[in-house]
Design a protein around this motif. Structure first.
Motif, PDB file in Angstrom:
ATOM      1  N   UNK A  99       0.815  -1.212   0.000  1.00  0.00           N
ATOM      2  CA  UNK A  99       0.000   0.000   0.000  1.00  0.00           C
ATOM      3  C   UNK A  99       0.848   1.261   0.000  1.00  0.00           C
ATOM      4  N   UNK A 100       2.010   1.261   0.615  1.00  0.00           N
ATOM      5  CA  UNK A 100       2.863   2.465   0.625  1.00  0.00           C
ATOM      6  C   UNK A 100       3.377   2.737  -0.781  1.00  0.00           C
ATOM      7  N   UNK A 101       3.907   1.699  -1.436  1.00  0.00           N
ATOM      8  CA  UNK A 101       4.365   1.870  -2.818  1.00  0.00           C
ATOM      9  C   UNK A 101       3.193   2.211  -3.737  1.00  0.00           C
ATOM     10  N   UNK A 102       2.055   1.600  -3.470  1.00  0.00           N
ATOM     11  CA  UNK A 102       0.873   1.883  -4.281  1.00  0.00           C
ATOM     12  C   UNK A 102       0.443   3.335  -4.204  1.00  0.00           C
ATOM     13  N   UNK A 103       0.436   3.882  -3.005  1.00  0.00           N
ATOM     14  CA  UNK A 103       0.059   5.295  -2.855  1.00  0.00           C
ATOM     15  C   UNK A 103       1.086   6.221  -3.509  1.00  0.00           C
ATOM     16  N   UNK A 104       2.370   5.896  -3.345  1.00  0.00           N
ATOM     17  CA  UNK A 104       3.408   6.703  -3.980  1.00  0.00           C
ATOM     18  C   UNK A 104       3.317   6.595  -5.497  1.00  0.00           C
ATOM     19  N   UNK A 105       3.014   5.403  -5.981  1.00  0.00           N
ATOM     20  CA  UNK A 105       2.850   5.157  -7.411  1.00  0.00           C
ATOM     21  C   UNK A 105       1.667   5.945  -7.974  1.00  0.00           C
ATOM     22  N   UNK A 106       0.598   6.077  -7.173  1.00  0.00           N
ATOM     23  CA  UNK A 106      -0.616   6.755  -7.634  1.00  0.00           C
ATOM     24  C   UNK A 106      -0.621   8.264  -7.385  1.00  0.00           C
ATOM     25  N   UNK A 107       0.271   8.741  -6.541  1.00  0.00           N
ATOM     26  CA  UNK A 107       0.256  10.153  -6.169  1.00  0.00           C
ATOM     27  C   UNK A 107       0.307  11.111  -7.364  1.00  0.00           C
ATOM     28  N   UNK A 108       1.095  10.862  -8.417  1.00  0.00           N
ATOM     29  CA  UNK A 108       1.145  11.839  -9.521  1.00  0.00           C
ATOM     30  C   UNK A 108      -0.174  12.004 -10.277  1.00  0.00           C
ATOM     31  N   UNK A 109      -1.129  11.109 -10.050  1.00  0.00           N
ATOM     32  CA  UNK A 109      -2.430  11.290 -10.696  1.00  0.00           C
ATOM     33  C   UNK A 109      -3.126  12.548 -10.176  1.00  0.00           C
ATOM     34  N   UNK A 110      -2.855  12.912  -8.939  1.00  0.00           N
ATOM     35  CA  UNK A 110      -3.493  14.101  -8.361  1.00  0.00           C
ATOM     36  C   UNK A 110      -3.091  15.364  -9.116  1.00  0.00           C
ATOM     37  N   UNK A 111      -1.763  15.651  -9.286  1.00  0.00           N
ATOM     38  CA  UNK A 111      -1.421  16.843 -10.073  1.00  0.00           C
ATOM     39  C   UNK A 111      -1.884  16.745 -11.524  1.00  0.00           C
ATOM     40  N   UNK A 112      -1.853  15.532 -12.092  1.00  0.00           N
ATOM     41  CA  UNK A 112      -2.303  15.381 -13.482  1.00  0.00           C
ATOM     42  C   UNK A 112      -3.772  15.776 -13.619  1.00  0.00           C
ATOM     43  N   UNK A 113      -4.601  15.328 -12.692  1.00  0.00           N
ATOM     44  CA  UNK A 113      -6.029  15.668 -12.731  1.00  0.00           C
ATOM     45  C   UNK A 113      -6.229  17.162 -12.515  1.00  0.00           C
ATOM     46  N   UNK A 148       6.106  14.936 -13.377  1.00  0.00           N
ATOM     47  CA  UNK A 148       5.530  14.451 -12.125  1.00  0.00           C
ATOM     48  C   UNK A 148       5.486  12.927 -12.113  1.00  0.00           C
ATOM     49  N   UNK A 149       5.029  12.329 -13.203  1.00  0.00           N
ATOM     50  CA  UNK A 149       4.976  10.869 -13.274  1.00  0.00           C
ATOM     51  C   UNK A 149       6.376  10.258 -13.199  1.00  0.00           C
ATOM     52  N   UNK A 150       7.330  10.842 -13.902  1.00  0.00           N
ATOM     53  CA  UNK A 150       8.696  10.304 -13.887  1.00  0.00           C
ATOM     54  C   UNK A 150       9.313  10.398 -12.489  1.00  0.00           C
ATOM     55  N   UNK A 151       9.179  11.548 -11.856  1.00  0.00           N
ATOM     56  CA  UNK A 151       9.760  11.732 -10.519  1.00  0.00           C
ATOM     57  C   UNK A 151       9.170  10.725  -9.537  1.00  0.00           C
ATOM     58  N   UNK A 152       7.852  10.583  -9.547  1.00  0.00           N
ATOM     59  CA  UNK A 152       7.231   9.656  -8.608  1.00  0.00           C
ATOM     60  C   UNK A 152       7.499   8.194  -8.970  1.00  0.00           C
ATOM     61  N   UNK A 153       7.728   7.904 -10.236  1.00  0.00           N
ATOM     62  CA  UNK A 153       8.125   6.551 -10.618  1.00  0.00           C
ATOM     63  C   UNK A 153       9.491   6.226  -9.999  1.00  0.00           C
ATOM     64  N   UNK A 154      10.436   7.147 -10.140  1.00  0.00           N
ATOM     65  CA  UNK A 154      11.770   6.901  -9.570  1.00  0.00           C
ATOM     66  C   UNK A 154      11.733   6.870  -8.042  1.00  0.00           C
ATOM     67  N   UNK A 155      10.903   7.709  -7.446  1.00  0.00           N
ATOM     68  CA  UNK A 155      10.753   7.651  -5.984  1.00  0.00           C
ATOM     69  C   UNK A 155      10.152   6.312  -5.544  1.00  0.00           C
TER      70      UNK A 155
END
Length: 182
Positions: free
Chosen positions: A30-44, A123-130
């Motif tokens: 769930x931690x990786x999942x939330x970090x993985x999904x976080x960039x959807x917020x700025x995209x939206x 945003x997606x790239x940064x959060x992917x690497x994080x």
């Protein structure tokens, strides 16, 4: 028709895949999942901002397009009258000024779309690497299994490509919405 096809061919299938993949990633960790999904917020948020700010400019562009088509149509129908009274250059100048204004609006909108696409992609790239970095850290500490990090790495590229494709389709739909609405 093309707008509806984009919704059924791109938006709906991509959204279903993204939702299923998101559930799987959250299920795995769930931690990786939330970090993985976080960039959807700025995209939206960026997409909503674009809709709000570019919509009036697209409507203005459509109005100018309609006006320029009307002028061109009238000048073709009345070509002998226009030529007889020496109004040909005035007609050309009027048409050209409208088309230049359309080009200015187009350039401004395209620059905004490109800038916002860059921000979204970054945003997606940064959060992917994080996410990968955190996944490696959790893997080293024994908190997750190798399969989790492999799954995230293997699906992330495809997932982000789908997001980009869906956003591009959304731009297409937003841009053509006013043509359809008329």
């Amino acid at each position: 028709v093309e707008v509806v096809m984009k919704v059924y061919e791109v938006i709906i299938p991509d959204t279903i895949y993204l939702l299923v993949n998101s559930v799987v990633v959250i299920y795995l960790d769930w931690i990786l999942g939330l970090l993985f999904l976080f960039p959807y917020i700025p995209a939206i948020l960026i997409e909503l901002w674009q809709w709000k700010n570019l919509s009036p400019r697209w409507m203005e562009w459509e109005n100018l397009k309609e006006e320029s088509q009307g002028k061109l149509h009238q000048s073709i129908i009345n070509i002998t009258t226009v030529q007889d009274y020496g109004k040909e250059q005035k007609e050309i100048d009027d048409f050209t000024s409208i088309r230049k204004e359309m080009a200015k609006i187009d350039k401004s909108n395209c620059n905004t779309l490109h800038r916002n696409s860059f921000l979204t992609n970054s945003s997606f790239e940064i959060f992917f690497y994080l996410t990968i970095g955190l996944g490696i850290y959790l893997l080293i500490n024994g908190e997750i299994k190798q399969g989790t990090i492999v799954y995230i790495i293997s699906t992330a590229g495809f997932t982000f490509r789908l997001v980009r494709e869906a956003l591009d389709s959304l731009h297409y739909i937003m841009r053509n919405f006013y043509s359809v609405d008329r």
